[in-house]
Structures are given as structure tokens and as C-alpha cells.
Design an enzyme around this catalytic site. Structure first.
Site, PDB file in Angstrom:
ATOM      1  N   GLY A 152       0.950  -1.374  -0.102  1.00  0.00           N
ATOM      2  CA  GLY A 152       0.135   0.109  -0.132  1.00  0.00           C
ATOM      3  C   GLY A 152       0.812   1.327  -0.064  1.00  0.00           C
ATOM      4  O   GLY A 152       1.876   1.214   0.677  1.00  0.00           O
ATOM      5  N   ARG A 197       1.454  -4.954  -5.469  1.00  0.00           N
ATOM      6  CA  ARG A 197       1.237  -6.277  -4.849  1.00  0.00           C
ATOM      7  C   ARG A 197       1.194  -7.369  -5.801  1.00  0.00           C
ATOM      8  O   ARG A 197       0.640  -7.637  -6.666  1.00  0.00           O
ATOM      9  CB  ARG A 197      -0.074  -6.732  -3.841  1.00  0.00           C
ATOM     10  CG  ARG A 197      -0.366  -5.263  -3.034  1.00  0.00           C
ATOM     11  CD  ARG A 197      -1.383  -5.516  -1.905  1.00  0.00           C
ATOM     12  NE  ARG A 197      -2.130  -4.526  -1.135  1.00  0.00           N
ATOM     13  CZ  ARG A 197      -1.778  -3.935  -0.166  1.00  0.00           C
ATOM     14  NH1 ARG A 197      -0.470  -4.420   0.577  1.00  0.00           N
ATOM     15  NH2 ARG A 197      -2.341  -2.876   0.207  1.00  0.00           N
ATOM     16  N   ASP A 232       5.532  -4.668   6.508  1.00  0.00           N
ATOM     17  CA  ASP A 232       6.016  -5.888   6.825  1.00  0.00           C
ATOM     18  C   ASP A 232       6.001  -6.953   5.791  1.00  0.00           C
ATOM     19  O   ASP A 232       6.756  -7.835   5.424  1.00  0.00           O
ATOM     20  CB  ASP A 232       5.513  -6.357   8.287  1.00  0.00           C
ATOM     21  CG  ASP A 232       3.898  -6.457   8.203  1.00  0.00           C
ATOM     22  OD1 ASP A 232       3.298  -5.844   7.271  1.00  0.00           O
ATOM     23  OD2 ASP A 232       3.362  -7.270   9.068  1.00  0.00           O
ATOM     24  N   THR A 286       4.344   2.706   5.560  1.00  0.00           N
ATOM     25  CA  THR A 286       3.061   2.332   5.484  1.00  0.00           C
ATOM     26  C   THR A 286       2.212   3.164   6.413  1.00  0.00           C
ATOM     27  O   THR A 286       2.639   3.392   7.663  1.00  0.00           O
ATOM     28  CB  THR A 286       2.964   0.795   5.825  1.00  0.00           C
ATOM     29  OG1 THR A 286       1.515   0.301   6.288  1.00  0.00           O
ATOM     30  CG2 THR A 286       3.689   0.280   7.287  1.00  0.00           C
ATOM     31  N   ASP A 294      -0.232   1.996   8.239  1.00  0.00           N
ATOM     32  CA  ASP A 294      -0.657   1.398   9.376  1.00  0.00           C
ATOM     33  C   ASP A 294       0.172   1.298  10.677  1.00  0.00           C
ATOM     34  O   ASP A 294      -0.064   0.913  11.703  1.00  0.00           O
ATOM     35  CB  ASP A 294      -0.633   0.044   8.854  1.00  0.00           C
ATOM     36  CG  ASP A 294      -1.705  -0.671   7.949  1.00  0.00           C
ATOM     37  OD1 ASP A 294      -2.450   0.362   7.756  1.00  0.00           O
ATOM     38  OD2 ASP A 294      -1.730  -1.460   7.332  1.00  0.00           O
ATOM     39  N   ASP A 333       2.206  -0.558  11.762  1.00  0.00           N
ATOM     40  CA  ASP A 333       2.371  -1.975  12.550  1.00  0.00           C
ATOM     41  C   ASP A 333       3.955  -2.711  12.322  1.00  0.00           C
ATOM     42  O   ASP A 333       3.822  -3.777  11.875  1.00  0.00           O
ATOM     43  CB  ASP A 333       1.419  -2.710  12.032  1.00  0.00           C
ATOM     44  CG  ASP A 333       1.160  -2.840  10.646  1.00  0.00           C
ATOM     45  OD1 ASP A 333       1.869  -2.393   9.949  1.00  0.00           O
ATOM     46  OD2 ASP A 333       0.393  -3.937  10.221  1.00  0.00           O
ATOM     47  N   ARG A 374      -5.568  -3.065   8.623  1.00  0.00           N
ATOM     48  CA  ARG A 374      -6.082  -4.468   8.365  1.00  0.00           C
ATOM     49  C   ARG A 374      -5.746  -5.419   9.720  1.00  0.00           C
ATOM     50  O   ARG A 374      -6.748  -6.216  10.047  1.00  0.00           O
ATOM     51  CB  ARG A 374      -5.370  -5.164   6.923  1.00  0.00           C
ATOM     52  CG  ARG A 374      -6.181  -6.149   6.497  1.00  0.00           C
ATOM     53  CD  ARG A 374      -5.670  -6.371   5.035  1.00  0.00           C
ATOM     54  NE  ARG A 374      -4.724  -6.016   4.767  1.00  0.00           N
ATOM     55  CZ  ARG A 374      -4.498  -5.778   3.329  1.00  0.00           C
ATOM     56  NH1 ARG A 374      -5.332  -6.125   2.445  1.00  0.00           N
ATOM     57  NH2 ARG A 374      -3.075  -5.310   2.789  1.00  0.00           N
TER      58      ARG A 374
HETATM   59  O1  F6P Z   1      -1.318  -1.820   4.472  1.00  0.00           O
HETATM   60  C1  F6P Z   1      -2.005  -0.551   4.307  1.00  0.00           C
HETATM   61  C2  F6P Z   1      -3.445  -0.464   3.735  1.00  0.00           C
HETATM   62  O2  F6P Z   1      -3.806   0.547   3.561  1.00  0.00           O
HETATM   63  C3  F6P Z   1      -4.171  -1.330   4.922  1.00  0.00           C
HETATM   64  O3  F6P Z   1      -4.511  -0.346   6.124  1.00  0.00           O
HETATM   65  C4  F6P Z   1      -5.480  -1.685   4.266  1.00  0.00           C
HETATM   66  O4  F6P Z   1      -5.994  -2.810   4.834  1.00  0.00           O
HETATM   67  C5  F6P Z   1      -4.819  -2.253   2.901  1.00  0.00           C
HETATM   68  O5  F6P Z   1      -3.630  -1.324   2.718  1.00  0.00           O
HETATM   69  C6  F6P Z   1      -5.738  -2.075   1.790  1.00  0.00           C
HETATM   70  O6  F6P Z   1      -5.159  -2.754   0.515  1.00  0.00           O
HETATM   71  P1  F6P Z   1      -5.625  -2.468  -0.804  1.00  0.00           P
HETATM   72  O7  F6P Z   1      -5.315  -0.866  -1.217  1.00  0.00           O
HETATM   73  O8  F6P Z   1      -4.748  -3.322  -1.570  1.00  0.00           O
HETATM   74  O9  F6P Z   1      -7.179  -2.656  -1.025  1.00  0.00           O
END
Ligand code: F6P
Length: 326
Positions: A15, A76, A107, A130, A132, A134, A176
């Protein structure tokens, strides 16, 4: 150490997060300043497999410090994780004569870096980016501060209409697997309830607390819900609240809004420091590490610890919240 003409590659993965561009700018300018050739790999691990290598000079990163997203794109990639994908990645890195690879991501990205290190002997250095937050090994990740501020601005606006209509609102924020955004923004916006994947809760108890708050004169209430909490997101919780206690509410899902926008000063400075530190670590010969900042000091952590160790939510904020929302 003579670092002239060594090739250091960089990619952004997973992300996107506000401040990734600021990190990239720092890596390019500090790297070139040390005589390195900086090569961007577009589209993260996906681009690594597709051989999307592109040299970057100081002028290529002009006017990006203030921009959200990542100018070298992100993705991804499932294919990267396969043995054939890793082999392809190794071949492309070798053919392009890359000696080090900086990974800007979370991570999941570093876990990918760990797999790559099993087949490719170059220096892999992580930069935590990120929203997040985390990631073990750094107090804050690049993008977290901006995302929290973006969510807080949204909740401040929701608070106005919640107060006017004397309503309950559930606001779902990203995260997430973790409640860092939820906790921080919940505290910053004075939320009555904060639901995070790290903490178990009973919806009936929440309903009781909200009703007691109303009886004490609270005209409106805001519940911040982390998307990753196991009860299934804000929509489901709202339905359960309606079913159990006839509490009518409105749901707002902030979603990807939190990933965009201009990075805050804090994220730009953090990204600049971490990008520069990653380059310095490469020149010193380090690899399979992540750079971070803990207690205001730049530091490094073995890459593997970034996904095997779990960063805890701030225990002080957790104990404080029930008192603040009384
Ligand atoms: O890891 C970053 C993040 O924004 C999370 O908070 C979220 O759950 C996820 O990516 C969403 O991913 P995508 O953009 O692939 O839907």
C-alpha cells in the site's frame, strides 16, 4: 569506503503511503552525493520481475517531497513469492548489476525481501513506509502521521453533523491487522469508543456504555472502528447495535482517502532521515536490515524481526481512553 558507481536500486511496494516520495528523493540525492548510481524499479516486486529498471538522478526527484503516493508506482505481486518469481527477480538484479536494494514498504514487503535474500546475495535494506504503523523496529512508519491527520479532519467534520442531529456515528479507519491508526485518531478526535483488532469487546457492552453516555447528556457519540477488528467492520457492528439495543447510527468508511494527500511535515522529515540512513547503511556494507527511528534516534533492526516481532499499541493511551470518554 569508495562507493563510486556502485548500483543501488529502490522500489516501493504494498500500500502506498504519504512520504514515500520524500524518502525516494532523499535516497536519490544522498546516494548520488556519495557517488552511487540509483536505479528505481517501477511497480514494486511486480516491476522487478518485468525488468522495469530506470536510473534516477537528482532532477528526477524535484518537486516530489510534497506529493502523496509514489512516483515510481507500487503493486502487490503474488508471482514474486513463488520459487520461479524469486529466481526471475535474482536474474534481473544480477543482469542490471545491482549490489543493493532498498525496499520502501511494510512488513509484507520486508517478508518478500527476506525471501529474496535466500536466493540473491545483495544488500537488502528496508525503509518502513505504511500508514498502518504496524512495523517492529521503528516508533513510526512513513505515512502514519499523515493518515491519522487525514482521518482526524474527517472525523472532526462528522462530529459537526453528529452533534447537530444528536446521532451515533461509526467511522471505519484503515488498519487490516492493527489498531494504530484507530487508537491515535480515536484519541485525537475525542472518540467515545475505539475498536481495535488487538482488543476483544462485546457489542452489548458498547451499546450499554453509549446509552449511559446519552443519559449523562452526551448528545452525540463517535465510535472509531479499525477495519481489521474481528467482528467484521463498522457496517456489521452498526447492524448488531440496531438489533441488540435499537441504536440507530450512521456509518462512514474513510477507506483509501487515508492513503492519499500531501504528507505532513513530520512524515516528510522522517522519510528524509530514513532514506538517507538507508543509503548510509548500504555504503557501510549492511544488509538484511530495516532502518528506523526509536526514541528520536536512528537505528537498524534485522529485517526478519520486522515481521516476526509485534509492535504493541501505546499502553498509556489504552488505559487513558476510558477516562477521557467518560
Ligand atoms: O497496509 C496498508 C493498507 O492501507 C491497510 O490499512 C489496508 O487494509 C490495505 O492496505 C488495503 O489494501 P488495498 O489498497 O490493496 O485494498
Amino acid at each position: 569506503m569508495n562507493s563510486q558507481h556502485k548500483k543501488l536500486a529502490v522500489l516501493t511496494s504494498g500500500g502506498d503511503a504519504p512520504g514515500m516520495n520524500a524518502a525516494l528523493r532523499s535516497i536519490v540525492r544522498v546516494g548520488v552525493g556519495h557517488g552511487l548510481e540509483i536505479i528505481a524499479i517501477r511497480r514494486g516486486f511486480k516491476g522487478l520481475l518485468l525488468d522495469e529498471f530506470m536510473p534516477l538522478g537528482p532532477r528526477d526527484v524535484s518537486n516530489i517531497i510534497q506529493r502523496g503516493g509514489t512516483i515510481i508506482k507500487t503493486a502487490r505481486s503474488e508471482e514474486f513469492k513463488t520459487p520461479a518469481g524469486l529466481q526471475k527477480a535474482k536474474e534481473n538484479l544480477e543482469r542490471n548489476k545491482i549490489e543493493g536494494l532498498i525496499l520502501i514498504g511494510g512488513d509484507g514487503t520486508f517478508r518478500g525481501g527476506g525471501e529474496l535474500a535466500k536466493v540473491w546475495p545483495g544488500q537488502i535494506i528496508g525503509v518502513p513506509g505504511t500508514i498502518d504503523n504496524d512495523v517492529w523496529g521503528t516508533a513510526f512508519t512513513i505515512g502514519f502521521d499523515t493518515a491519522v491527520n487525514t482521518a482526524m479532519e474527517g472525523i472532526d467534520k462528522i462530529r459537526d453533523t453528529a452533534e447537530s442531529h444528536e446521532r451515533f456515528f461509526l467511522v471505519e479507519v484503515m488498519g487490516r491487522h492493527s489498531g494504530f491508526i484507530a487508537l491515535e485518531v480515536g484519541i485525537a478526535s475525542g472518540a467515545e469508543e475505539i475498536l481495535m483488532p488487538e482488543q476483544r469487546f462485546e457489542i452489548r457492552e458498547i451499546c450499554d456504555r453509549l446509552c449511559r453516555g446519552r443519559a449523562r447528556g452526551k448528545a452525540s457519540s463517535i465510535m472509531v472502528v479499525a477495519e481489521g477488528q474481528e467482528t467484521g467492520g463498522a457496517m456489521r457492528i452498526a447492524k448488531e447495535m440496531q438489533r441488540l439495543s435499537q441504536i440507530e447510527s450512521r456509518v462512514v468508511i474513510l477507506g483509501h482517502l487515508q492513503r492519499g494527500g500531501q504528507p505532513t511535515a513530520k512524515d516528510r522529515v522522517l522519510a528524509t532521515k530514513l532514506g538517507a540512513h538507508a543509503v548510509e547503511m548500504f555504503i557501510r556494507g549492511a544488509g538484511q536490515i530495516m532502518v528506523g527511528e526509536v526514541g528520536g534516534q536512528l537505528c537498524t533492526t534485522p529485517l526478519e524481526e520486522t515481521w516476526t516481532k509485534r509492535k504493541e499499541l501505546d499502553p498509556f493511551l489504552l488505559t487513558l481512553h476510558p477516562l477521557l470518554s467518560s
